[in-house]
Scaffold this active site. Sequence first.
Site, PDB file in Angstrom:
ATOM      1  N   SER A  79     -36.717  18.712   4.910  1.00  0.00           N
ATOM      2  CA  SER A  79     -36.880  17.143   3.638  1.00  0.00           C
ATOM      3  C   SER A  79     -37.042  17.316   2.794  1.00  0.00           C
ATOM      4  O   SER A  79     -37.496  18.596   1.696  1.00  0.00           O
ATOM      5  CB  SER A  79     -38.614  17.131   4.495  1.00  0.00           C
ATOM      6  OG  SER A  79     -39.538  18.493   4.159  1.00  0.00           O
ATOM      7  N   GLU A 133     -38.453  15.574  -1.354  1.00  0.00           N
ATOM      8  CA  GLU A 133     -39.657  14.753  -2.511  1.00  0.00           C
ATOM      9  C   GLU A 133     -39.260  13.947  -2.840  1.00  0.00           C
ATOM     10  O   GLU A 133     -38.242  14.277  -3.483  1.00  0.00           O
ATOM     11  CB  GLU A 133     -40.349  15.204  -2.538  1.00  0.00           C
ATOM     12  CG  GLU A 133     -42.259  14.858  -2.538  1.00  0.00           C
ATOM     13  CD  GLU A 133     -43.146  15.333  -2.455  1.00  0.00           C
ATOM     14  OE1 GLU A 133     -43.086  16.556  -1.944  1.00  0.00           O
ATOM     15  OE2 GLU A 133     -43.600  15.752  -4.019  1.00  0.00           O
ATOM     16  N   ASP A 172     -55.716  14.008  -6.644  1.00  0.00           N
ATOM     17  CA  ASP A 172     -56.618  14.345  -8.088  1.00  0.00           C
ATOM     18  C   ASP A 172     -57.349  13.071  -8.721  1.00  0.00           C
ATOM     19  O   ASP A 172     -56.521  12.239  -8.120  1.00  0.00           O
ATOM     20  CB  ASP A 172     -56.189  15.180  -8.941  1.00  0.00           C
ATOM     21  CG  ASP A 172     -55.295  16.663  -8.088  1.00  0.00           C
ATOM     22  OD1 ASP A 172     -56.319  17.010  -7.295  1.00  0.00           O
ATOM     23  OD2 ASP A 172     -54.057  16.015  -7.765  1.00  0.00           O
ATOM     24  N   PHE A 227     -45.691  21.030 -14.991  1.00  0.00           N
ATOM     25  CA  PHE A 227     -46.829  21.620 -13.708  1.00  0.00           C
ATOM     26  C   PHE A 227     -46.923  22.489 -13.579  1.00  0.00           C
ATOM     27  O   PHE A 227     -47.641  22.412 -12.477  1.00  0.00           O
ATOM     28  CB  PHE A 227     -44.958  20.890 -12.748  1.00  0.00           C
ATOM     29  CG  PHE A 227     -44.486  19.941 -12.809  1.00  0.00           C
ATOM     30  CD1 PHE A 227     -44.693  18.832 -13.405  1.00  0.00           C
ATOM     31  CD2 PHE A 227     -42.987  19.478 -12.328  1.00  0.00           C
ATOM     32  CE1 PHE A 227     -44.288  17.569 -13.598  1.00  0.00           C
ATOM     33  CE2 PHE A 227     -42.266  18.789 -11.994  1.00  0.00           C
ATOM     34  CZ  PHE A 227     -43.179  17.554 -12.964  1.00  0.00           C
ATOM     35  N   HIS A 231     -38.915  22.170   2.115  1.00  0.00           N
ATOM     36  CA  HIS A 231     -39.137  20.950   1.858  1.00  0.00           C
ATOM     37  C   HIS A 231     -38.976  20.973   0.197  1.00  0.00           C
ATOM     38  O   HIS A 231     -39.366  21.804  -0.564  1.00  0.00           O
ATOM     39  CB  HIS A 231     -40.762  21.034   2.266  1.00  0.00           C
ATOM     40  CG  HIS A 231     -41.445  19.411   0.915  1.00  0.00           C
ATOM     41  ND1 HIS A 231     -41.022  18.073   2.373  1.00  0.00           N
ATOM     42  CD2 HIS A 231     -41.998  19.449  -0.375  1.00  0.00           C
ATOM     43  CE1 HIS A 231     -41.122  17.098   0.982  1.00  0.00           C
ATOM     44  NE2 HIS A 231     -42.120  17.449   0.274  1.00  0.00           N
TER      45      HIS A 231
END
Length: 290
Positions: free
Chosen positions: A8, A10, A102, A209, A259
């Site tokens: 997959s 994102e 968050d 990140f 993913h």
Amino acid sequence: MRDAGSYSFELFPPRNDKSALGLRRAVKSLATLGPQFFSVTFGAGGSARSGTYETVMNVHRITGVEVAPHLSCLGATRANVAAALDAYIAAGVRHIVALRGDLPAGQREAGAFRYAADLVAFIREHSGDHFRIEVAAYPEYHPQALHPDADIDNLRRKLEAGASGAMTQYFYNADAYFRFVESCRARGIDASIVPGIMPITNYAQLARFSDACGAEIPRWIRMRLENLQNDRDALVAFGIDVVTGLCERLLDNGAPGLHFYTLNRAAPTATIWRNLGLSDRSTPERANAR
Ligand code: FAD
């Protein structure tokens, strides 16, 4: 040729017309690789929560590929979440990624849901078996986890609440993933745990990140990337090499798919995909794996 599995890509909702155009080009190109589904984030990294629904619809219209919206619950009410689920059901969406999310800076109220397990339970209560539900897992553990085993118990709670499978935070240490899966199996979790893969194209962004989400960049990778910061081509080539090697190790040792965090760019993911020989997977084989 690799075995069939869950593959997959994102995406995140575009922020303006220019990035919408870029996303359109990227998804057209990514769709030719034959992923099982795309997913679209919701308010990730404190960004606006609008745009997910529209992006899900657009990407499906452009590519014909299944698209799973992410849905996070911190700060949400039961009515908000029910309305979002009803809109997706009406649009024919059958697959969702359920997260806690968050709290935006300055907001202190959790709202109706404290943890992702509460959201999963609510989705099942509201929508029965309509959705396949993915949840998040953390091979290097979530930064707020009180204890590694408590984090694994949390994954089990999400699955017991009705989640179908898990996708992980990205990592660059394959052993962390294998040990995590082993610990999950030892604690009675048998759901599929698909590794999350972050291609490397920009050191400053990746470091930012990683600091925020608790993913570790191993020192040998960090030092190389620091050294290559002013030579973009060399940095990208190094990143492709490292991430292809990571994916190879994961797939060769039983990972049930990949993913990719594409960051709305086709080229890095497509290059890794081709390096792995994933384009050779036949369509019937993929269909049988669902
Ligand atoms: P939870 O599963 O609720 O866990 C959060 C923390 O609480 C963990 O430390 C857990 O151990 C702890 N915990 C859980 N239950 C309990 C309990 N009963 N008692 C004590 N501690 C407990 N964020 C977005 O905002 N939008 C997105 O679209 C998005 N997509 C993502 C996709 C993937 C594949 C991944 C891996 C993450 C994504 N995130 C996204 C980030 C995610 O929202 C954050 O990592 C968030 O901090 C935790 O979400 P969660 O669903 O894992 O939370």
